[in-house]
Design an enzyme around this catalytic site. Structure first.
Site, mmCIF file in Angstrom:
data_model
loop_
_atom_site.group_PDB
_atom_site.id
_atom_site.type_symbol
_atom_site.label_atom_id
_atom_site.label_comp_id
_atom_site.label_asym_id
_atom_site.label_seq_id
_atom_site.Cartn_x
_atom_site.Cartn_y
_atom_site.Cartn_z
ATOM 1 N N LYS A 130 -16.332 -31.355 -36.259
ATOM 2 C CA LYS A 130 -16.735 -32.734 -35.961
ATOM 3 C C LYS A 130 -15.690 -33.348 -35.040
ATOM 4 C CE LYS A 130 -18.119 -37.049 -38.290
ATOM 5 N NZ LYS A 130 -18.310 -37.749 -39.580
ATOM 6 N N SER A 153 -22.940 -40.033 -40.283
ATOM 7 C CA SER A 153 -22.394 -39.889 -38.948
ATOM 8 C C SER A 153 -22.162 -38.438 -38.526
ATOM 9 C CB SER A 153 -21.070 -40.644 -38.860
ATOM 10 O OG SER A 153 -20.089 -40.044 -39.687
ATOM 11 N N SER A 165 -21.662 -39.816 -44.981
ATOM 12 C CA SER A 165 -21.827 -39.094 -43.713
ATOM 13 C C SER A 165 -21.798 -37.576 -43.782
ATOM 14 C CB SER A 165 -20.758 -39.540 -42.722
ATOM 15 O OG SER A 165 -21.142 -40.760 -42.153
HETATM 16 N N1 GLN Z 1 -23.509 -44.814 -42.808
HETATM 17 C C1 GLN Z 1 -22.277 -45.327 -43.332
HETATM 18 C C2 GLN Z 1 -21.652 -46.265 -42.345
HETATM 19 O O1 GLN Z 1 -22.199 -46.460 -41.331
HETATM 20 C C3 GLN Z 1 -21.346 -44.225 -43.701
HETATM 21 C C4 GLN Z 1 -20.717 -43.559 -42.554
HETATM 22 C C5 GLN Z 1 -19.752 -42.507 -42.957
HETATM 23 O O2 GLN Z 1 -19.797 -41.994 -44.080
HETATM 24 N N2 GLN Z 1 -18.849 -42.198 -42.065
HETATM 25 O O3 GLN Z 1 -20.620 -46.808 -42.574
#
Ligand code: GLN
Length: 494
Positions: free
Chosen positions: A78, A158, A182
């Site tokens: 990532k 994400s 995410s």
């Molecule tokens: N969807 C969540 C956010 O936008 C979690 C994102 C994540 O876990 N990095 O904050």
């Protein structure tokens, strides 16, 4: 031989050790698959030369009868993990040309164990999002489509690039991060397995920070065993991360296939949210039945503060983000847009460098931390966080070993379908996952079935702190019982 990208990580590992396959052959197959899949936009940076060199080294090591647990295994990283000498963007314009002078601890441990780096995977900007649509490099297209339809679906976010690349067989596994879901949500959307370890289990050193008290590194892979194999290499104490915890790292793979007889599984009633689609409810019931059939005891439990988790998360996470992202000011590294004076330069740089969602989070975060609102919002959210953590402690103290819930409130949606008018529509995706981050617990998403449209649906298991082993054994029971996931064939191949 048949296409080596069809092998699981465990199978590839065994084939490499028995020399029925070379690391260079395997890596070349993946490099070819990645080149043919550029339309999915899963990779921000491809590193084929590095991959070939690492694979050749692995072949030499294997020829000597040596090698680490991941010797010759091609992985995607990532693009939130700093990789020494390889551009690390965090999905943002502000870091578009940033080349880190150091390696994240987690990725360094993968290389230590012999893994091969294929490249850097797309993500929501600074990991803020649930669909990969906030990336400066454009959305990732899921390899999944509804039968007979061509509409592009999101892979989740994400870690959307990670999940899409694993599901499209562009790598054997990928690193991901989870601040509010995410790892688990994109895994659920793509029919893959993802685990968010206990807070402190994997080092955050060298992982670009979003919300430091919630961020955790973890793997996504094609099945439970492969995820367990990756997790062992990623986990471990790191003196460079003050929140890293010094507890031994078990060989997680031995938990895969171990009995779950006598385990007590809690079913939290608060996760039966209003308006939950019938197919999600049915998936959950099915998961309960599978675990019961495997000898687990099912008990109803209550986590009374669940309904406050999402609003509290969307105060705590932006608050920490606004502080963490203050460092991107155009002075030391990253984008710089010249201005009249230094203040103007900061403003110009940040306005040009950050996308809309990141700017929104910085503004929310700054607001809830401001003198007039600190007690009303930030302190209150922290109190709620303590209550959420206590809810879990209470059920674990009563003898519950793990909890079973759906991973997401729906299957994957179309690119552009959600959140353009109201960001909260997107935030609601995290309703089942954020509690786990708020409490610092481990959580795994494992495929459990499909939607009426034939898209993957995931179940989530939440464990006790540092008891990822129980999650792997329970997840494997679900994996064995659930209909086999048939990852999509390469309609995208160029
Ligand atoms: N969807 C969540 C956010 O936008 C979690 C994102 C994540 O876990 N990095 O904050």
């Amino acid at each position: 031989m048949t296409d080596p990208t069809r092998l699981t990580l465990a199978e590839a590992r065994d084939a490499l050790v028995s020399k029925s396959l070379s690391a260079v052959e395997l890596t070349d197959a993946y490099i070819g698959a990645i080149e043919a899949a550029r339309s999915l936009n899963g990779f921000v940076t491809e590193t084929p030369e590095i991959a070939r060199k690492m694979a050749a080294n692995s072949d030499a090591t294997l020829a000597r009868g040596e090698g680490g647990p991941l010797e010759g295994i091609p992985l995607g990283i990532k693009d939130l993990y700093c990789t020494k000498g390889v551009t690390t963007t965090a999905g943002s314009r502000i870091l578009r040309d940033f080349v880190p002078p150091y390696e994240s601890t987690v990725s360094s441990q993968l290389w230590r164990d012999g893994a091969v780096m294929l490249g850097k995977l797309n993500l929501d900007e600074f990991a803020m999002g649930s669909s990969n649509e906030t990336s400066h490099f454009g959305p990732v297209t899921s390899p999944w489509r509804k039968p007979g339809q061509n509409a592009a679906l999101v892979p989740g976010g994400s870690s959307g690039g990670s999940a899409a690349a694993v599901a499209a067989r562009l790598c054997l596994g990928a690193t991901a991060t989870d601040t509010g879901g995410s790892i688990r949500q994109p895994a659920a959307f793509t029919g893959t397995v993802g685990i968010k370890p206990t807070y402190g289990r994997c080092s955050r050193y060298g992982v670009v920070a979003f919300a430091s008290s919630l961020d955790q590194a973890g793997p996504i892979a094609r099945n439970v065993r492969d995820t367990a194999i990756l997790m062992r290499s990623m986990a471990g104490y790191d003196p460079k991360d003050a929140t890293s915890v010094d507890v031994p790292v078990p060989n997680y793979e031995t938990s895969v296939g171990s009995s779950v007889k006598g385990k007590t599984i809690g079913i939290p009633k608060e996760y039966r949210i209003e308006g939950m689609p019938a197919e999600i409810e049915a998936l959950w019931h099915q998961g309960i039945a599978w675990l019961r059939d495997a000898g687990a005891t099912i008990v109803d439990v209550s986590l009374p503060h669940t309904k406050y988790a999402l609003p509290a998360y969307y105060i705590v996470a932006p608050a920490e983000a606004s502080s963490n992202l203050a460092r991107y000011d155009g002075v030391r590294y990253g984008l710089r847009v010249p201005g009249r004076d230094i203040g103007d330069m900061y403003g110009q740089t940040r306005a040009a460098g950050f996308g809309k969602e990141v700017r929104r989070r910085i503004m929310i975060g700054t607001y809830v931390l401001s003198a007039g609102y600190y007690d009303a919002y930030y302190v209150k959210a922290q109190k709620i966080r303590t209550l959420i953590k206590r809810d879990f402690e209470t059920v674990y103290a009563a003898g519950v070993d793990a909890l079973l819930t759906p991973a997401t409130p729906s299957a994957a949606f179309a690119v552009g379908e959600k959140g353009s008018g109201d960001p909260v529509e997107m935030y609601l995706n995290d309703v089942f996952t954020v509690t786990v981050n708020m409490a610092g617990l481990p959580g795994i998403a494992v495929p459990g079935g499909s939607s009426a449209d034939g898209l993957p649906l995931g179940l989530q298991l939440i464990g006790r702190p540092f008891d990822e082993e129980t999650l792997f054994s329970l997840a494997e029971v679900i994996e064995q019982a659930a209909p086999k996931v048939h990852l999509p064939d390469a309609w995208w191949a160029a």
